[in-house]
Write an enzyme that holds these catalytic residues in place. Sequence first.
Site, PDB file in Angstrom:
ATOM      1  N   ARG A   1       0.861  -1.189   0.000  1.00  0.00           N
ATOM      2  CA  ARG A   1       0.000   0.000   0.000  1.00  0.00           C
ATOM      3  C   ARG A   1       0.892   1.232   0.000  1.00  0.00           C
ATOM      4  NH1 ARG A   1      -5.559  -0.585   3.509  1.00  0.00           N
ATOM      5  NH2 ARG A   1      -6.638  -1.832   1.938  1.00  0.00           N
TER       6      ARG A   1
ATOM      7  N   SER B   1      -7.877  -3.593  -3.639  1.00  0.00           N
ATOM      8  CA  SER B   1      -8.731  -2.409  -3.544  1.00  0.00           C
ATOM      9  C   SER B   1      -9.729  -2.356  -4.690  1.00  0.00           C
ATOM     10  CB  SER B   1      -7.878  -1.137  -3.530  1.00  0.00           C
ATOM     11  OG  SER B   1      -7.174  -1.026  -2.308  1.00  0.00           O
TER      12      SER B   1
ATOM     13  N   TYR C   1      -3.594  -1.351   7.336  1.00  0.00           N
ATOM     14  CA  TYR C   1      -4.528  -2.417   7.679  1.00  0.00           C
ATOM     15  C   TYR C   1      -4.790  -2.401   9.186  1.00  0.00           C
ATOM     16  CZ  TYR C   1      -3.824  -4.552   3.067  1.00  0.00           C
ATOM     17  OH  TYR C   1      -3.778  -4.801   1.717  1.00  0.00           O
TER      18      TYR C   1
ATOM     19  N   GLN D   1      -0.378   2.136  -6.124  1.00  0.00           N
ATOM     20  CA  GLN D   1      -1.838   2.275  -6.134  1.00  0.00           C
ATOM     21  C   GLN D   1      -2.484   1.710  -7.388  1.00  0.00           C
ATOM     22  OE1 GLN D   1      -2.668   6.421  -5.411  1.00  0.00           O
ATOM     23  NE2 GLN D   1      -2.996   6.096  -3.225  1.00  0.00           N
TER      24      GLN D   1
ATOM     25  N   ASP E   1      -3.046  -2.135  -7.166  1.00  0.00           N
ATOM     26  CA  ASP E   1      -3.719  -2.669  -5.988  1.00  0.00           C
ATOM     27  C   ASP E   1      -5.008  -3.399  -6.367  1.00  0.00           C
ATOM     28  OD1 ASP E   1      -4.739  -3.226  -3.518  1.00  0.00           O
ATOM     29  OD2 ASP E   1      -4.575  -1.194  -2.730  1.00  0.00           O
TER      30      ASP E   1
END
Length: 383
Positions: free
Chosen positions: A126, A137, A233, A131, A134
């Site tokens: 992360r 996500s 997290y 990004q 990911d």
Amino acid sequence: MSQQIRIGVLKETADQETRVALVPESVKKLIARKALLSIESGAGLHASISDEEYTAVGATVSADRTALIEQANILVSVNRPTDADLNRLPKGAALLGFLRPLDDPCALKPAIEHGLSVFAMELVPRSTRAQAMDGLSSMATILGYKAVLLAAERLPRIFPLLMTAAGTMPPARVLILGAGVAGLQAIATARRLGAVVEGFDIRAAAGEAVRSLGATFLEVDLGGLQTEDASGYAKEVTDEVMNRSRALIAKAAQHADCIITSAQVPGRSAPLLVTAEAVAGMKRGSVIVDLAGASGGNCALTKPDEEVHHNGVTILAPLNLAATVPMHASQLYSRNVTAFLQLLITAEGELQINLADDVVGPTCVAHDGKVLHPRVAAALTEK
């Protein structure tokens, strides 16, 4: 002379799996990087993508699954391929997909022993740079959206406030547990449908995001305890904090028409948030959608991939909700995979694995027959 990289994409074989690892727009980008693309015939059909759409952007479509695997330098998948498929890959080839390295590390032994370079999309760090890669996500966005639609479909009332000639119907009350990507998307979707929404997360810092979407944040007294790790997290917390959280949730559940849960800790059982007593205190006709079913569930009465009815409350725990939106789920995942693959492909279209890279290294489970990820190595040693 180095060999031009060939990327293989298989038709997924897991039950109810409808996604495909690469869509044509991504294939076109990878071909522009001088990679060769081989797609198994029918791989994209459930995501509304024909074989002809792949060939139109320069990919080779093959009905020979075995030959496709044997010629691939990189095999890209949604789920972990079968052991038989993995054993057909050339030694030194790379595997990329959702491989469940922390939940089921032993299942990766055949790939490790075969000398494959194993990259798990769940381990993408992360970070700002990562990004675009990911995948968790991306799928969580789909899950949060679809969970609300599933709840709305099963709820015996409508979500928005309605003022009619026959009288006023108040809006539904929705409680979202977990304010990660899935939870925030669920909050946004429920708000769009007109519900009154409350959100809960063990991380106090999540309150700002919950409130920014127009929901009320239920905050538990943490006594100064740090509940978030360096990756963002949630961390495991003390029994005292969890008991306080469950009591707060049980009180809010009495007024909720719908609860959507999405709280998970990677590689561990999902935290119990909704007790059997909390379910017993809910109104008849209420619905719980538990998105943590695969890791045990956030509700005490959850049964993974089953529908449970308890005192008039319906509890759903779908295990692959993203696959019910195959077109956009595939598109998002494909973009994540493509961004990562571009770190492995040189300007000449050759495979290059740089484990010193701050995204490639942490995502790599194993390379040259050696387990590199410490938590996976520890889990395999324990077994």
